[in-house]
Design an enzyme around this catalytic site. Structure first.
Site, mmCIF file in Angstrom:
data_model
loop_
_atom_site.group_PDB
_atom_site.id
_atom_site.type_symbol
_atom_site.label_atom_id
_atom_site.label_comp_id
_atom_site.label_asym_id
_atom_site.label_seq_id
_atom_site.Cartn_x
_atom_site.Cartn_y
_atom_site.Cartn_z
ATOM 1 N N SER A 1 0.768 -1.249 0.000
ATOM 2 C CA SER A 1 0.000 0.000 0.000
ATOM 3 C C SER A 1 0.794 1.293 0.000
ATOM 4 O O SER A 1 0.227 2.335 -0.288
ATOM 5 C CB SER A 1 -0.931 0.009 1.200
ATOM 6 O OG SER A 1 -1.849 -1.031 1.042
ATOM 7 N N VAL A 2 2.075 1.266 0.367
ATOM 8 C CA VAL A 2 2.810 2.539 0.311
ATOM 9 C C VAL A 2 2.965 3.010 -1.139
ATOM 10 O O VAL A 2 3.357 4.153 -1.384
ATOM 11 C CB VAL A 2 4.208 2.467 1.001
ATOM 12 C CG1 VAL A 2 4.049 2.279 2.495
ATOM 13 C CG2 VAL A 2 5.076 1.371 0.394
#
Ligand code: 59J
Length: 569
Positions: free
Chosen positions: A304-305
């Site tokens: 998700s980063v």
């Protein structure tokens, strides 16, 4: 006397002038002359023709050219604090055949060397047939002098340098190490080996048959000391990043982790900490995992980063208004034969909400609306799948699939960070584009004299807008709240990634991440925190990595004298 009878034999009378004797005389005389001529000839060849060869051979046995050790350059942090220094040391050796057996002398020698008399005797005995053995390697000059002052015959000194790392385990993986011959083996020590090493000098000496120095004749070439190297690292930030990382890895019983902090204006790497680590000054029994500079040489699926970076491509596309709303219910969605899901059903979300809740479905729905491979195109421009060109040995390139024959599910997965791999350093560099008005900065391990050009990558307005959107992800009621820093505005993204093994995604093995930027009003630092396989109760990025980010970023901003841009709540 001539008539004396010996052994009953009467000696024959000889006449010098007898005819037969004359022939023999001539023969002998001839032989003598021939012999003299041969000798004369030999003398002429030795003196005239073979002279230089023989003299060279003779000199080779006494005249020697020895190398003079060059001083290895120092590695310092950006403020000149020493990180790797070469200190003079003395190695003591002995010719066992010259060391006297005298008990008193041996006892005094053994005491000065810090070993027992029995050990010394045993060693001298073991090497009795040799002409060389080490007594003690790499002593301080003062300690060596105490031994040499005893003037025990057969004990000699050899001058060397030893590498010392004042910061020990704190920056071990970045610096790397040298071997006992002072050659760089890993890390910066290896990458800049020839620059740091300099060039050994040469001196001419006369030695006796046993190798003892008789006379120092001349320095043929002075040793050229190696150059000093100034890293971008700020030792204060490095210590702090290391301390916080180590504490978090211990607290969460994790396998390891990294912290990378980059200057958001120059791309200089201000801190790069690794766990596990090791003490480079005492490598006995070290865990080889501690040698890896994971931040540069290891890649992982970032999860998700990546979402803010994919969101930049989505916003740049111009396909969506800034007030677009995406329905993510019921919290799962089929793409081809795959089901993707969010951790909960978040219903309708705007762009900031998609990032704040970290909705895989929200990202997927947006990216599946795009006709062109805008997301992977931007990823590539942000440096994924390419070398960061730091020159660090073993630097990882990572994998970004080429945009051919992609399935819709693969397309979607890329938008929320799966199906590619990246190093922590690549992530930090990509985030500088968000921090720096869309201009990405390549990481620099060395201190820069002037700020680099940078690579325009993201539309400046989109970068600014995203920063404000990402600020919402660390507000008090969010999963990223523990990343907030008192006094400063922070933008960032959490990540919780199921680790992938040969048998697919693990059910209960995670990586916890946080990627962030501060202060939002005028970004100064980009920080990536990755904790590998936390085994405790909590494993979410927001619970495990975000607090490390908060402490490291907060301390860094204060140490860098960055004025607070937010009132303390
Ligand atoms: C997740 C994944 C694996 C790969 C899922 C984390 C996918 C996926 C196939 C289940 C834990 C979990 C390509 S969740 O990082 O969605 O950081 O605070 O590992 O989804 O499709 O039990 N992060 N993480 N997904 N995979 N494939 C969220 C999210 C993220 C959080 C929390 C909870 C995942 C809010 C992760 C965080 O943003």
């Amino acid at each position: 006397m001539s008539t004396e009878v010996r052994n009953g034999v009467t000696p024959r009378r000889r006449s010098p002038m007898a005819p037969m004797g004359g022939v023999r005389y001539g023969l002998v005389l001839g032989l003598v002359i021939l012999g003299m001529l041969l000798l004369a000839g030999r003398i002429v060849t030795l003196h005239v023709f073979d002279r230089s060869f023989l003299q060279g051979q003779g000199d080779a046995r006494t005249l020697r050219t020895e190398s003079l050790t060059a001083h290895r350059g120092m590695i310092t942090d950006r403020h000149g604090e020493p990180l790797a220094v070469s200190t003079p040391v003395v190695t003591l050796w002995a010719n066992p055949q010259e060391v006297p057996g005298d008990r008193i002398q041996r006892l005094m020698l053994s005491q000065a060397l810090g070993m027992s008399l029995d050990d010394l005797d045993a060693r001298l005995e073991r090497f009795a047939e040799r002409e060389f053995m080490y007594l003690r390697r790499q002593l301080t000059p003062a300690a060596a002098q105490r031994v040499l002052d005893l003037r025990v015959p057969g004990v000699y000194a050899q001058h060397e340098y030893k590498r010392y790392y004042p910061a020990g385990e704190v920056v071990a993986q970045l610096l790397g190490v040298t071997n006992v011959d002072d050659m760089g083996q890993e890390g910066i020590e290896l990458a800049y080996q020839s620059y740091l090493a300099g060039t050994p000098g040469l001196r001419r000496v006369i030695k006796d048959r046993r190798g003892r120095l008789v006379r120092d004749l001349a320095i043929l070439r002075e040793a050229q000391p190696g150059g000093d190297l100034t890293l971008a690292i700020d030792q204060r930030l490095q210590y702090m990043a290391y301390r916080e990382l180590k504490a978090a890895v211990a607290e969460h019983d994790a396998d390891g982790g990294v912290v990378v902090m980059m200057d958001a204006r120059t791309g200089e790497v201000l801190a790069m900490a690794n766990q596990p680590s090791y003490n480079p000054n005492n490598r006995a029994g070290l865990d080889p995992r501690g040698l890896r500079n994971q931040a540069i040489v290891d890649v992982f699926e970032p999860g998700s980063v990546m979402k803010p970076l994919a969101m930049a491509a989505i916003m740049e596309s111009g396909r969506f208004d800034s007030d677009v709303v995406v329905d993510t219910s019921p919290g799962w969605m089929r793409i081809d034969r795959f089901t993707i899901r969010d951790i909960r059903n978040y219903g309708e979300l705007d762009l900031a909400g998609i990032l704040e809740k970290s909705s895989n479905i929200g990202m997927s729905k947006l990216v599946l609306e795009l006709d062109d491979p805008l997301v992977p195109d931007l990823y590539r421009r942000l440096g994924f799948g390419q070398s960061t060109e730091t020159g660090f040995p073993g630097e990882a390139v990572g994998h970004l699939p080429a945009p051919v024959r992609w399935s819709r599910s693969q397309w979607a997965a890329l938008s929320y960070g799966y199906g590619l791999s990246a190093s922590a350093l690549q992530l930090a560099s990509a985030y500088t584009a968000l921090a720096n008005g869309g201009v990405r900065l390549s990481p620099s391990l060395l201190k820069l004299d002037e700020p680099p050009e940078g690579i325009p990558t993201i539309d400046a307005d989109v970068a600014h807008e995203l920063l404000r959107i990402m600020e919402r992800s660390v507000q008090p009621d969010t999963g990223g709240r523990r990343a907030s820093v008192p006094g400063y505005r922070v933008a960032g993204k959490t990540g919780t990634v199921r680790k992938n093994s040969a048998s697919g995604y693990e059910e209960n093995v995670y990586r916890s991440l946080f990627a962030g930027i501060a202060p939002v009003s005028d970004p100064r630092v980009v920080t990536i925190v990755m904790i590998d396989h936390p085994r405790g109760e909590s494993y979410f990025g927001g619970a495990v990595a975000a607090p490390v980010f908060s402490r490291v970023t907060g301390s860094a901003l204060r140490l860098l004298d960055v004025p607070p841009d937010q009132r303390v709540r």
